[in-house]
Design an enzyme around this catalytic site. Structure first.
Site, short mmCIF file in Angstrom:
data_model
loop_
_atom_site.label_atom_id
_atom_site.label_comp_id
_atom_site.label_asym_id
_atom_site.label_seq_id
_atom_site.Cartn_x
_atom_site.Cartn_y
_atom_site.Cartn_z
N ASP A 68 0.81 -1.22 0.00
CA ASP A 68 0.00 0.00 0.00
C ASP A 68 0.84 1.26 0.00
O ASP A 68 0.50 2.23 -0.65
CB ASP A 68 -0.93 -0.01 1.22
CG ASP A 68 -1.84 -1.21 1.21
OD1 ASP A 68 -1.82 -1.98 2.18
OD2 ASP A 68 -2.56 -1.37 0.21
N HIS A 91 16.13 -0.15 11.41
CA HIS A 91 17.25 0.18 12.29
C HIS A 91 16.74 1.11 13.36
O HIS A 91 16.07 2.09 13.08
CB HIS A 91 18.35 0.88 11.50
CG HIS A 91 19.10 -0.04 10.59
ND1 HIS A 91 19.95 -0.99 11.05
CD2 HIS A 91 19.10 -0.16 9.25
CE1 HIS A 91 20.46 -1.67 10.04
NE2 HIS A 91 19.95 -1.18 8.93
N CYS A 111 17.24 -2.97 16.69
CA CYS A 111 18.17 -2.91 17.81
C CYS A 111 17.51 -2.09 18.92
O CYS A 111 16.84 -1.10 18.65
CB CYS A 111 19.45 -2.20 17.40
SG CYS A 111 20.25 -2.98 15.99
#
Lengths: 382, 549
Positions: A111, A155, A197
Site C-alpha cells: 500500500d 534500524h 536494535c
C-alpha cells in the site's frame, strides 16, 4: 509514575468487571473483537537492508495465510528488493538460505511503497488524519471492535526508529499516536511487535490501555541477523523474525495457542539478544489471548433464526419514459496527429542576432589581429 | 626643572588620555547598555512572536461544560381511556377524548386508531381498554401496533380501585414497561453510551447485541453478491434490481433520517466457500456445522471488493448456490439441528445464505440448467439480517406482549423511533468524546497549529451538540437526531483534519542544540559587558564610600 499506578488501579478495576463479562459471555464472545487489521512497516531502504523487507513480507504472508484479507492489511515497504537491480533472482524475496521460501509470491499488495513510507504517513495512517483523496486501501478503517497487529522493523536505537535513513520516529510520538487512537476508539486491542536494535525502548512510553508489546532486544542490545545467503549476497532475515515465522508456520486458523507461547519465541540461546514483552497495559490475561486473535481473522458467527415474510410481487422496473437528457455524441480529439508528424517539414528557425558569446569571440579575434598587425591596417578594412 | 615640566606634560597627557578614555568608556558603556536593551526589549518579544504557532480560539469552557454530558430524554406519551375503563368519578378528573369501536380485529382497530391521532416521531399513544374487551386474546395484555400505538388491557374495576390516584398507580408500571419496549430502556441507553460508560451487562444477549450492530455512521454501503461456483451446471438468473426496489428500498427510505445508504450488487463466478462440507447419508445431503462457518468468510472476502472512494462501513450479503456435486447443502446449528433459513450472519460484517437449486431440475437434464432464484424468499432472509445488523432488533419483549408483524417496509414506526433514540444518544456521546479529546490533545501538545477552519468546525459542533441535547430534553426526536448528525460530522471533520499532526515533538536537548549556536555567540559579549558595567558601578560606589570616610 503516579499516573502509571493510577492507571494500573483503573485497569485492575476494569479487569474485574470484564472478567464478569467473560464468564457470562462464554468463550465465543470473550475476545470482544469482530475484525482484524494489520499494519506492517519496513522502514529501511538500500540493498543491504534486504532482511528488513524479507521480515515484513514473511509476517505479511503469515497474516494472510491465517485469514486477514488484503483490504485489512496496510503494508508499507520502504524499498523494492524484488525488482532491485542487484537482485540476482528478480521478482523474488527469499527468507531462508538455499532459496527455500519465496515470501514475495504473486499476490503481494503493497500500500505504501518507496518514498511514501515516512514518519508522517505512518502517523497519519495510525491516527486516521489522511487527506480526503486517500483511497480505501491506504487507510486504517478500524473501529472500536478491531484487533490491530502492528509490526515494525528496521534500524533503531534507544528511543527512536529510523525511517528511510533520513528521519526518526521517537517512542514519545508513537505513544501519543496510540493514545489518540484510543481516544477515538480506533482499536479494541493492539499487539505491537518490533524487531530492531534496542527495540524494547520503543514500548517503554506507552500509556494507553489494551496494548501488548513484544520486542526483539532490550535497551543496550543489538538485534542480530540470521544467516547470509552467498548467492544473493546479503543477510536474508533477522533472527527474531525468523524464529517468529517458524512459530507461526505451526499456527492454523483453528489453533488455540496463546500468547504465552509467543513470548517464548527466540530465547537468548537462539537470538543472542533478549526478547522482551510488555503486558501491564493489557486488560486480559495473556494466557487467555489466542494467537489468532491478532494474527488471524476468525469471524464470529450467528445463525439467522428469523425471516420476514414478503408477499408483494416484484415491481417491474418501468422504462425511463423518454430521454430527459439529450445524449451528446462525444468524440475524442485526435490524440496523436500521426499524419502531421510523418510529413512534417523541418521548421524554419527565426534568425536571431549573434549571442554574447559569439560577439565576444569575434571581438577577441579582431583585437588579436589588430594588435599583431597594427592599427594602420584598419583602413584596409573600412 | 625639566623633570617638573615633563612631569606636568606627562600629567597633562595622562589627564587628557584619561579624559578621552573615560568618554570613550562612557560611550562604550552606553553602547553595551543600548544593545542589551535592544535585545531584551525588541529581540526577545520578536523571537517569541515569530516562533509562536498560530492557534485559533476554541470554546474550551463550553467544551468542558459539555463533557459532563447530562442527558435528559423525554418521550411524549398520550394515554387514551376507552369507554368502560374509568369510573365516572375518575372520568371527571381525566379529560375524555374519544371512544372506539370494539368489534373489529385488533390490527384493524390499531390502524383506525392510528388515523385518529397522527403522532409525531418520538411520541407514543397508549389506548387503555377494559379487561372484558375481546380485542386481545386471553394471555396477552399489551398489543404493540405497527405505528406508534399500543393497546393496554387494564385490570378489573375492583382491583384497580375507585380514585384517580389508584388508577394512575395501577397504570404507571405497565405504561413504563410499554415505554421500555417501544422507546428506550436503561440498557439501550447504556449500550449507546458504551464509548464513555463502562458497559457491564448482565446477560449474553446484550453483549451480542452491542457487538453485532454497526456503529452509528453517516452512511452505509450495502452489497449483494451472488456466488456461483459452478457455472457449467447452473445458469442463475436473479432479478436483483426489482427485488431491491420492491423489498429493500422501502426500508432504506424509511431509515433515511438515520443514515444514507448506497446499494450495489455483483455476481462472482468460481467462488468457492473454502470449507469442505460433510456428507450426511441419513439425510442424503451435505452439512456445514456451525463450527466450520467461522472459516467460510475469509477466503471469500478477498474477492468481494468494495468502493474505493468512500470510507463508509460495508454490509455484505452473499447468496451462495452450491455446485451440483455438493447439492443440497444445509447448515446445522450448534445443536446439530437444521436451520430453517439456511443462513447465518457475522456481527458488523453481513450475512450469507445458502440457496439450494437441486430441486428445480431432475438429474440427467442437460447442463447448464437455467434457474430463476425466488427473490422474495432470499430477500426475506436478507431483510431480517439487515435489521439485525443495523441494530433495529432488540431484546425480546416480555411474554404478555404481542407485537404486530412489521409490515411491507420491514420496519415498524416505533422500531424506527427506538433506533433514532439510541442513535441520537450515541451520536451525542461520540461527538462529545471527540470534541473533548481534541481539546485535550490540543492543550497538551503546544506546537500544533490550529487553523481557523478547525476552530470553526469545533464551534459549530459545540453549537449542534447543545441544540441536540436541548431537543432531546424536550422530546423532539427528529430534530435531535438531525442536530446530533451535524454534530458528529463537524466533530469528525475537526478531529481528523490532516493539518493536525503532532510531528513537532522536540526533546529538550534538541531544543538546546538548535538555539545555543545561534544565541550564545551574540549573548556572551553583551552579558560580559553588562557584568563589567555592574562591577565598575559597584567599585565606584565603594570608592565614593571610601572617599566620604
Amino acid at each position: 509514575m503516579k499516573i502509571l499506578t493510577l492507571l494500573s488501579f483503573f485497569t485492575a478495576y476494569t479487569l474485574t468487571a470484564s472478567v464478569n463479562i467473560e464468564d457470562s459471555a462464554g468463550q465465543f464472545f470473550s475476545s470482544g473483537h469482530t475484525n482484524n487489521w494489520a499494519v506492517l512497516v519496513c522502514t529501511s531502504r538500500f540493498w543491504f537492508n534486504y532482511r528488513h523487507v524479507a521480515n515484513t513480507l514473511s509476517v505479511y504472508r503469515s497474516v494472510k495465510r491465517l485469514g486477514i484479507p488484503d483490504s485489512h492489511i496496510v503494508l508499507m515497504l520502504a524499498d523494492d528488493m524484488a525488482c532491485n537491480h542487484r537482485n540476482p533472482k528478480p521478482a523474488t524475496v527469499f527468507s531462508h538460505k538455499n532459496m527455500e521460501l519465496n515470501v514475495y509470491g504473486d499476490d503481494v499488495e503493497v500500500d505504501y511503497r518507496g518514498y511514501e513510507v515516512t514518519v508522517e504517513n505512518f502517523l497519519r495512517v495510525l491516527t486516521g488524519r489522511l487527506p480526503p483523496s486517500t483511497p480505501r486501501s491506504k487507510r486504517l478503517l478500524s473501529d472500536d471492535r478491531s484487533n490491530i497487529l502492528i509490526y515494525l522493523t528496521g534500524h533503531g536505537g534507544n528511543g527512536f526508529l529510523k525511517f528511510q535513513d533520513s528521519e526518526e520516529i521517537s517512542n514519545v510520538e508513537l505513544a501519543d499516536a496510540f493514545e489518540q487512537m484510543w481516544q477515538k476508539r480506533r482499536y479494541n486491542e493492539l499487539l505491537f511487535i518490533i524487531d530492531t536494535c534496542q527495540g524494547a525502548s520503543m514500548y517503554e512510553r506507552f500509556y494507553s490501555p489494551n496494548l501488548m508489546a513484544l520486542a526483539s532486544s532490550q535497551v543496550g542490545e543489538d538485534s542480530l541477523s540470521h544467516q547470509p545467503d552467498l548467492a544473493i549476497g546479503v543477510h536474508l532475515m533477522d533472527r527474531y523474525t525468523f524464529y517468529l515465522l517458524e512459530f507461526l508456520e505451526d499456527i492454523h486458523p483453528a489453533s488455540k495457542t496463546n500468547m504465552n507461547d509467543l513470548f517464548k519465541v527466540c530465547p537468548k540461546s537462539q537470538c543472542v539478544s533478549t526478547p522482551g514483552h510488555r503486558t501491564d497495559l493489557f486488560l486480559r490475561d495473556p494466557g487467555s489471548v489466542l494467537i489468532t486473535d491478532f494474527f488471524g481473522s476468525v469471524r464470529k458467527i450467528e445463525i439467522t433464526m428469523e425471516t420476514i415474510n414478503l408477499t408483494d410481487p416484484i415491481k417491474q422496473m418501468e422504462e425511463n419514459s423518454g430521454n430527459d437528457v439529450q445524449t451528446e455524441n462525444n468524440t475524442y480529439v485526435d490524440q496523436l496527429p500521426v499524419s502531421e508528424i510523418i510529413h512534417q517539414k523541418p521548421k524554419q528557425r527565426d534568425w536571431h542576432p549573434p549571442d554574447g558569446f559569439i560577439l565576444g569571440l569575434w571581438t577577441l579575434i579582431l583585437l588579436v589581429f589588430f594588435k599583431t598587425y597594427g592599427v594602420k591596417h584598419l583602413k584596409h578594412v573600412f | 626643572m625639566m623633570v617638573g615640566m615633563e612631569r606636568n606634560q606627562y600629567d597633562a597627557e595622562c589627564f587628557l588620555l584619561y579624559y578621552l578614555f573615560s568618554s570613550e568608556r562612557r560611550r562604550g558603556k552606553l553602547a553595551a547598555l543600548s544593545i542589551a536593551a535592544m535585545v531584551i526589549l525588541v529581540g526577545v518579544p520578536l523571537w517569541w512572536k515569530t516562533t509562536q504557532t498560530y492557534r485559533a480560539w476554541l470554546p474550551v469552557a463550553q467544551i468542558n461544560e459539555l463533557a459532563k454530558l447530562q442527558l435528559q430524554l423525554s418521550a411524549d406519551v398520550e394515554v387514551v381511556f376507552a369507554r368502560g375503563t374509568a369510573t365516572p368519578e375518575q372520568q371527571k378528573k381525566v379529560p375524555v377524548t374519544q371512544t372506539q369501536d370494539e368489534d373489529h380485529a385488533v390490527d384493524e382497530a390499531d390502524l383506525s386508531l392510528h388515523r385518529l391521532s397522527e403522532s409525531p416521531c418520538g411520541s407514543l399513544v397508549i389506548y387503555v381498554i377494559p379487561e372484558s374487551s375481546s380485542l386481545l386474546p386471553e394471555n396477552v395484555n399489551v398489543y404493540i401496533g405497527q405505528r406508534r400505538t399500543a393497546l393496554l388491557r387494564i385490570g378489573a374495576q375492583m382491583k384497580v380501585g375507585k380514585t384517580l390516584k389508584q388508577l394512575l398507580a395501577h397504570l404507571e408500571p405497565r405504561v413504563k414497561q410499554i415505554l421500555q419496549v417501544m422507546s428506550f430502556s436503561h440498557n439501550d441507553i447504556t449500550a449507546a453510551l458504551s464509548d464513555r460508560v463502562r458497559f457491564s451487562p448482565d446477560n449474553k444477549e446484550s453483549i451480542a447485541d452491542s457487538m453485532r450492530a454497526f456503529k452509528s455512521s453517516p452512511g452505509y454501503e450495502i452489497t449483494f453478491s451472488l456466488l456461483n461456483p459452478d457455472p457449467k451446471s447452473h445458469r442463475l438468473h436473479w432479478d436483483i434490481e426489482g427485488a431491491v426496489q420492491t423489498y429493500i428500498q422501502p426500508l432504506l427510505t424509511k431509515l433515511s433520517p438515520v443514515a444514507n445508504f448506497s446499494l450495489d450488487s455483483q455476481i462472482l463466478y468460481y467462488a468457492m466457500l473454502g470449507v469442505n462440507p460433510r456428507y450426511d447419508s441419513s439425510r442424503s445431503a451435505y452439512i456445514l456445522n456451525a463450527d466450520s462457518l467461522a472459516h467460510v468468510i475469509n477466503p471469500v472476502e478477498a474477492r468481494l471488493g468494495s468502493n474505493a472512494a468512500s470510507s463508509n462501513p460495508v454490509l455484505n450479503f452473499l447468496l451462495y448456490v452450491p455446485d451440483a456435486h455438493h447439492s443440497p447443502l444445509y447448515i446445522h446449528d450448534h445443536k446439530k439441528r437444521e436451520v430453517q433459513t439456511n443462513a447465518f450472519h457475522s456481527p458488523r460484517w453481513g450475512g450469507i445464505m445458502v440457496y439450494n437449486v437441486n430441486g428445480f431440475y431432475q438429474t440427467g437434464t442437460n447442463f447448464p440448467v437455467d434457474v430463476n432464484i425466488n427473490m422474495a424468499k432470499v430477500m426475506g432472509v436478507f431483510l431480517a439480517q439487515l435489521r439485525l445488523l443495523l441494530g433495529v432488533q432488540s431484546t425480546a419483549p416480555p411474554s404478555s406482549f404481542q407485537v404486530a408483524p412489521c409490515g411491507s417496509s420491514g420496519l415498524a414506526d416505533w422500531e424506527l423511533d427506538r433506533l433514532m433514540w439510541s442513535r441520537s444518544v450515541e451520536n451525542v456521546a461520540t461527538a462529545t468524546t471527540t470534541i473533548t479529546s481534541l481539546a485535550q490533545l490540543l492543550d497538551q501538545i503546544g506546537n500544533i497549529v490550529i487553523n481557523d477552519n478547525i476552530a470553526q468546525q469545533v464551534s459549530s459542533a459545540v453549537t449542534s451538540l447543545q441544540l441536540a441535547v436541548a431537543e432531546l430534553e424536550v422530546g423532539n426526536l427528529g430534530f435531535a437526531l438531525q442536530y446530533s448528525k451535524e454534530a458528529i460530522l463537524a466533530s469528525e471533520k475537526a478531529f481528523f483534519d490532516p493539518s493536525l499532526l503532532h510531528l513537532l515533538y522536540f526533546p529538550d536537548d534538541q531544543k538546546f542544540a538548535i538555539y545555543i549556536p545561534l544565541f550564545l555567540p551574540m549573548c556572551v559579549p553583551i552579558l560580559l559587558s553588562l557584568l563589567k558595567i555592574v562591577s565598575e558601578v559597584r567599585q565606584r560606589r565603594r570608592e565614593k564610600q571610601a572617599k566620604k570616610d
